[in-house]
Design an enzyme around this catalytic site. Structure first.
Site, mmCIF file in Angstrom:
data_model
loop_
_atom_site.group_PDB
_atom_site.id
_atom_site.type_symbol
_atom_site.label_atom_id
_atom_site.label_comp_id
_atom_site.label_asym_id
_atom_site.label_seq_id
_atom_site.Cartn_x
_atom_site.Cartn_y
_atom_site.Cartn_z
ATOM 1 N N ASP A 192 4.027 -0.194 6.918
ATOM 2 C CA ASP A 192 3.509 1.162 7.060
ATOM 3 C C ASP A 192 2.468 1.396 5.975
ATOM 4 O O ASP A 192 2.251 0.550 5.106
ATOM 5 C CB ASP A 192 4.637 2.202 6.993
ATOM 6 C CG ASP A 192 5.430 2.151 5.697
ATOM 7 O OD1 ASP A 192 4.799 2.166 4.613
ATOM 8 O OD2 ASP A 192 6.672 2.109 5.748
ATOM 9 N N LYS A 214 3.136 6.030 9.689
ATOM 10 C CA LYS A 214 3.408 7.396 10.122
ATOM 11 C C LYS A 214 2.517 8.326 9.308
ATOM 12 O O LYS A 214 2.721 8.507 8.109
ATOM 13 C CB LYS A 214 4.882 7.749 9.906
ATOM 14 C CG LYS A 214 5.833 6.891 10.734
ATOM 15 C CD LYS A 214 7.277 7.274 10.521
ATOM 16 C CE LYS A 214 8.194 6.409 11.370
ATOM 17 N NZ LYS A 214 9.625 6.760 11.206
#
Length: 406
Positions: A192, A214
């Site tokens: 991520d 995210k």
């Protein structure tokens, strides 16, 4: 003549250390790791050695060395500050045919201590002809090469499964040694945007990288899909590293991923990481604790507002605390959190520090108070990821930086 390098099996065998200073302290640690039955003979020892004796990791006889102390010994280390005592110990060891290391004179003993390093079950020992700095430098370089994957120590394929690796706050040098090692062995890396992105450039060409970023209030891969990807790749016979920012279990949803893998019968390894909750403030000269200032540290998730029915946080209780409150994922609602803390009893002039992109090249920070932090964050354009520190410790940075809070 060159010494013969060998590994001694000392588990359960008597090793006598004569002397209790810092040299003894360094040698004893390795001997205890090897499982040796260590006897220390010295009138005085360092506090660390005394602590080992108190914990019954070793036996300490608080007296000078005397002939006969080597009875039953398999190995001897003589490291007193007296040449005469060290020579006497070496002489007794010679008579008893016990190998002896003399810390003050390598040629006066019958054994030499190499520079030793450890990596994933591998022990590296280096001797450089009585040039200890050279041997230590080579040892360190070899261990670092193994840890970073520059030297490949994998004789067999890695067992398929998933490793949840905490990558730390972002600086690639702050990932753990174990995390870096497992990353070099990965077939698939599910990462991520908060993980140490610079490390991705060092992966082998065959490694598949899956972006599971995210973006706050923006694009995001569904957590259920992330879980599915981990399981799918592992079941396909691949070793998968889930590279996460900070620590997997500190608001990183790591345990959700571990549960999903466990339910699917996929083996999981968890590698803790340096949490940004403490690291980001530290690099901005904000200690989350300080003697006489804070006796408590509370880390709070700010992904929902204080008045949100989903919130599990007792905000009035936080307002009554006098120590440090660290808020993660709190930038978007910082005004609401500040108001909740003030309503709970925190003074409006309580210092606040906000650190964005901590440990990264683009790191920046601002300091304010609970009354002003919402305005300061907006005016300065602070964006996630950022760590917010509330409490007296947030005002200590002025002693280092000289810049007052706004």
């Amino acid at each position: 003549m060159d010494p013969y390098l060998a590994g001694l099996v000392l588990a359960g065998r008597r090793v006598v250390v004569v002397g209790g200073g810092t040299v003894a302290q360094r040698r004893i640690a390795g001997l205890l790791t090897a499982g040796a039955d260590v006897l220390v003979v010295a009138p005085d020892v360092t506090p660390a050695v005394e602590g080992m004796a108190t914990a019954r990791e070793l036996t300490w006889e608080a007296r000078p060395y005397r002939d006969g102390d080597l009875d039953g010994a398999w190995y001897v280390v003589s490291c007193t500050d007296s040449t005469e005592v060290n020579a006497a110990v070496a002489a007794e060891a010679e008579r008893r045919r016990v190998f002896c290391v003399r810390a003050d004179d390598a040629t006066g003993g019958t054994a030499v201590t190499p520079a030793v390093g450890h990596h994933d079950g591998i022990t590296v020992g280096v001797l450089a002809g009585r040039r200890p700095r050279r041997s230590a430098a080579v040892r360190t370089a070899l261990v670092e090469a193994l840890a970073t994957g520059l030297v490949d120590d994998t004789a067999e394929p890695v067992t398929p499964g998933v490793a949840l690796v905490g990558g730390g706050p972002g600086d690639p040098e702050l990932i753990t040694v174990r995390g870096r090692r497992l990353l070099t062995r990965a077939d698939v890396v599910v990462t991520d945007r908060l993980g140490p992105r610079d490390l991705l450039d060092h992966l082998d060409p065959h490694v598949e990288v899956v972006d599971a970023s995210k973006i706050p209030y923006g694009r995001a891969m569904n957590q259920a899909r992330i879980n599915e990807l981990l399981i799918e790749h592992a079941r396909a016979g691949k070793f998968v590293v889930r590279l996460k920012g900070g620590d997997p279990y500190v608001f990183g949803r790591g345990f959700e991923e571990a549960l999903a893998c466990a339910e699917a019968g996929v083996p999981v390894t968890v590698v803790p990481g340096v949490t940004s909750a403490f690291a980001a403030p530290a690099v901005a000269d904000v200690p989350v604790s300080h003697r006489g200032v804070a006796h408590e540290i509370v880390v709070v998730s700010g992904h929902v507002a204080p008045d949100d029915p989903r919130s599990l946080v007792d905000w009035p209780a936080l307002g009554r605390l006098r120590g440090t409150v660290v808020l993660l994922m709190a930038v978007e609602r910082i005004g609401a959190f500040a108001t909740a803390l003030i309503d709970g009893g925190r003074p409006a002039d309580t210092p606040v520090a906000v650190v964005q992109d901590g440990t990264m090249r683009i790191q920046r920070s601002v300091r304010a108070t609970l009354a002003t932090v919402a305005d300061v964050v907006r005016e300065e354009g602070i964006n996630p990821p950022a760590v917010v520190v509330v409490g007296p410790v947030a005002g200590l940075a002025e002693r280092v930086t000289g810049t007052p809070a706004r």
